[in-house]
Design a protein around this motif. Sequence first.
Motif, PDB file in Angstrom:
ATOM      1  N   GLN A   1       0.827  -1.205   0.000  1.00 23.82           N
ATOM      2  CA  GLN A   1       0.000   0.000   0.000  1.00 23.82           C
ATOM      3  C   GLN A   1       0.872   1.271   0.000  1.00 23.82           C
TER       4      GLN A   1
ATOM      5  N   TYR B   1      10.851   0.275   2.420  1.00 25.78           N
ATOM      6  CA  TYR B   1      10.485  -1.111   2.759  1.00 25.78           C
ATOM      7  C   TYR B   1       9.887  -1.855   1.574  1.00 25.78           C
TER       8      TYR B   1
ATOM      9  N   GLY C   1       5.120  -2.273   8.365  1.00 26.44           N
ATOM     10  CA  GLY C   1       6.201  -1.647   9.111  1.00 26.44           C
ATOM     11  C   GLY C   1       6.949  -2.677   9.938  1.00 26.44           C
ATOM     12  N   TYR C   2       7.866  -2.180  10.762  1.00 28.50           N
ATOM     13  CA  TYR C   2       8.674  -3.086  11.593  1.00 28.50           C
ATOM     14  C   TYR C   2       9.157  -2.300  12.807  1.00 28.50           C
TER      15      TYR C   2
ATOM     16  N   LYS D   1       5.461  -0.207  14.373  1.00 28.43           N
ATOM     17  CA  LYS D   1       4.774  -1.099  13.438  1.00 28.43           C
ATOM     18  C   LYS D   1       3.260  -0.903  13.560  1.00 28.43           C
ATOM     19  N   CYS D   2       2.565  -1.050  12.433  1.00 30.37           N
ATOM     20  CA  CYS D   2       1.116  -0.780  12.364  1.00 30.37           C
ATOM     21  C   CYS D   2       0.343  -1.370  13.556  1.00 30.37           C
ATOM     22  N   LEU D   3      -0.399  -0.489  14.206  1.00 32.13           N
ATOM     23  CA  LEU D   3      -1.177  -0.921  15.363  1.00 32.13           C
ATOM     24  C   LEU D   3      -2.344  -1.820  14.937  1.00 32.13           C
TER      25      LEU D   3
ATOM     26  N   SER E   1      -6.070  -5.971  10.488  1.00 31.19           N
ATOM     27  CA  SER E   1      -6.103  -5.871   9.027  1.00 31.19           C
ATOM     28  C   SER E   1      -5.753  -7.201   8.369  1.00 31.19           C
TER      29      SER E   1
HETATM   30  C1  HEM Z   1      -3.672  -3.416   4.921  1.00 34.06           C
HETATM   31  C2  HEM Z   1      -3.893  -2.509   5.856  1.00 34.06           C
HETATM   32  C3  HEM Z   1      -2.815  -1.707   6.528  1.00 34.06           C
HETATM   33  C4  HEM Z   1      -1.514  -1.497   6.154  1.00 34.06           C
HETATM   34  C5  HEM Z   1      -0.762  -2.036   4.924  1.00 34.06           C
HETATM   35  C6  HEM Z   1      -0.922  -0.650   7.162  1.00 34.06           C
HETATM   36  C7  HEM Z   1       0.392  -0.219   7.149  1.00 34.06           C
HETATM   37  C8  HEM Z   1       0.964   0.591   8.108  1.00 34.06           C
HETATM   38  C9  HEM Z   1       2.319   1.067   8.087  1.00 34.06           C
HETATM   39  C10 HEM Z   1       3.357   0.749   6.998  1.00 34.06           C
HETATM   40  C11 HEM Z   1       2.514   1.805   9.203  1.00 34.06           C
HETATM   41  C12 HEM Z   1       3.792   2.535   9.599  1.00 34.06           C
HETATM   42  C13 HEM Z   1       4.612   1.632  10.466  1.00 34.06           C
HETATM   43  C14 HEM Z   1       5.882   2.305  10.885  1.00 34.06           C
HETATM   44  O1  HEM Z   1       5.949   3.556  10.917  1.00 34.06           O
HETATM   45  O2  HEM Z   1       6.853   1.572  11.199  1.00 34.06           O
HETATM   46  C15 HEM Z   1       1.271   1.823   9.934  1.00 34.06           C
HETATM   47  C16 HEM Z   1       1.088   2.457  11.137  1.00 34.06           C
HETATM   48  C17 HEM Z   1      -0.095   2.471  11.833  1.00 34.06           C
HETATM   49  N1  HEM Z   1      -1.251   1.824  11.490  1.00 34.06           N
HETATM   50 FE1  HEM Z   1      -1.547   0.704   9.851  1.00 34.06          FE
HETATM   51  N2  HEM Z   1      -1.855  -0.373   8.113  1.00 34.06           N
HETATM   52  C18 HEM Z   1      -3.028  -1.004   7.778  1.00 34.06           C
HETATM   53  C19 HEM Z   1      -4.202  -1.008   8.499  1.00 34.06           C
HETATM   54  C20 HEM Z   1      -4.399  -0.388   9.712  1.00 34.06           C
HETATM   55  C21 HEM Z   1      -5.616  -0.466  10.499  1.00 34.06           C
HETATM   56  C22 HEM Z   1      -6.854  -1.266  10.090  1.00 34.06           C
HETATM   57  C23 HEM Z   1      -5.412   0.271  11.611  1.00 34.06           C
HETATM   58  C24 HEM Z   1      -6.317   0.565  12.771  1.00 34.06           C
HETATM   59  C25 HEM Z   1      -7.302  -0.247  13.147  1.00 34.06           C
HETATM   60  C26 HEM Z   1      -4.063   0.815  11.547  1.00 34.06           C
HETATM   61  C27 HEM Z   1      -3.485   1.610  12.510  1.00 34.06           C
HETATM   62  C28 HEM Z   1      -2.196   2.084  12.474  1.00 34.06           C
HETATM   63  C29 HEM Z   1      -1.598   2.939  13.488  1.00 34.06           C
HETATM   64  C30 HEM Z   1      -2.282   3.489  14.740  1.00 34.06           C
HETATM   65  C31 HEM Z   1      -0.283   3.178  13.099  1.00 34.06           C
HETATM   66  C32 HEM Z   1       0.775   4.010  13.828  1.00 34.06           C
HETATM   67  C33 HEM Z   1       1.580   3.110  14.756  1.00 34.06           C
HETATM   68  C34 HEM Z   1       2.694   3.880  15.469  1.00 34.06           C
HETATM   69  O3  HEM Z   1       3.170   4.914  14.957  1.00 34.06           O
HETATM   70  O4  HEM Z   1       3.133   3.417  16.548  1.00 34.06           O
HETATM   71  N3  HEM Z   1      -3.482   0.385  10.371  1.00 34.06           N
HETATM   72  N4  HEM Z   1       0.353   1.071   9.260  1.00 34.06           N
END
Ligand code: HEM
Length: 181
Positions: free
Chosen positions: A53, A83, A130-131, A135-137, A142
């Motif tokens: 994405q 990544y 992420g990693y 990493k994605c919460l 999802s």
């Molecule tokens: C296919 C679906 C999804 C993908 C590919 C995705 C991908 C990502 C990525 C790449 C990051 C950044 C990680 C990093 O900075 O190391 C992220 C962060 C985050 N995602 Fe997702 N995400 C998805 C769905 C969701 C959903 C459904 C939620 C909430 C229910 C969500 C909540 C978050 C939150 C809160 C963060 C920030 C985490 C932090 O900074 O500590 N994501 N996501």
Amino acid sequence: MLRLKEDKYEVLNDSSFEQALYWADVEPDEPDYAESLERLRKYALEALRLEPQGEVLLRVCVQDNDVLGGVSLGKGTVVFVAYAAAILDPEVVPNPAAFDVTRDERLTPYLCNQERASEAPQSLIYLQHGYGRHKCLGRYASEITMQELLRAMLRIGSLVRRGELEMDEENWFVMRFKIGF
Ligand code: HEM
């Protein structure tokens, strides 16, 4: 998955579209139901690995003398973490351009310290969520959403792609993606 059906990717280890249809058809009271869900989860992970994405994450180095990939970083250095390229690196992911739902996820324990409780292990090859610390919460939610969505769509049957992705004016976000019968 639709690209898999269109033969865009080389398919390894019985990871075909037809096999996905088979797994999607397994009912909850059948013995291999748990395996079918795990397989569909891996179909979703592989699809997202090959077409993630996003592509890069931004980080700012908060201390001096951090070393990343052999490069020494000073405090304040901005790092673009590509990544989307890392998950196609043949040194880490064998035959990276192929679709293979039997890949070893290479789970590794999460680094934990006193200020942070231990977390579930993370994959070294499926980096699309992420990693590390940020990493994605929503990754578990999802993954299950993708797995169940895939299962439901495959059970409808005969869905085909009806055109390319339609992007916004800046070419950043997908505005529309048509599928139909
Ligand atoms: C296919 C679906 C999804 C993908 C590919 C995705 C991908 C990502 C990525 C790449 C990051 C950044 C990680 C990093 O900075 O190391 C992220 C962060 C985050 N995602 Fe997702 N995400 C998805 C769905 C969701 C959903 C459904 C939620 C909430 C229910 C969500 C909540 C978050 C939150 C809160 C963060 C920030 C985490 C932090 O900074 O500590 N994501 N996501």
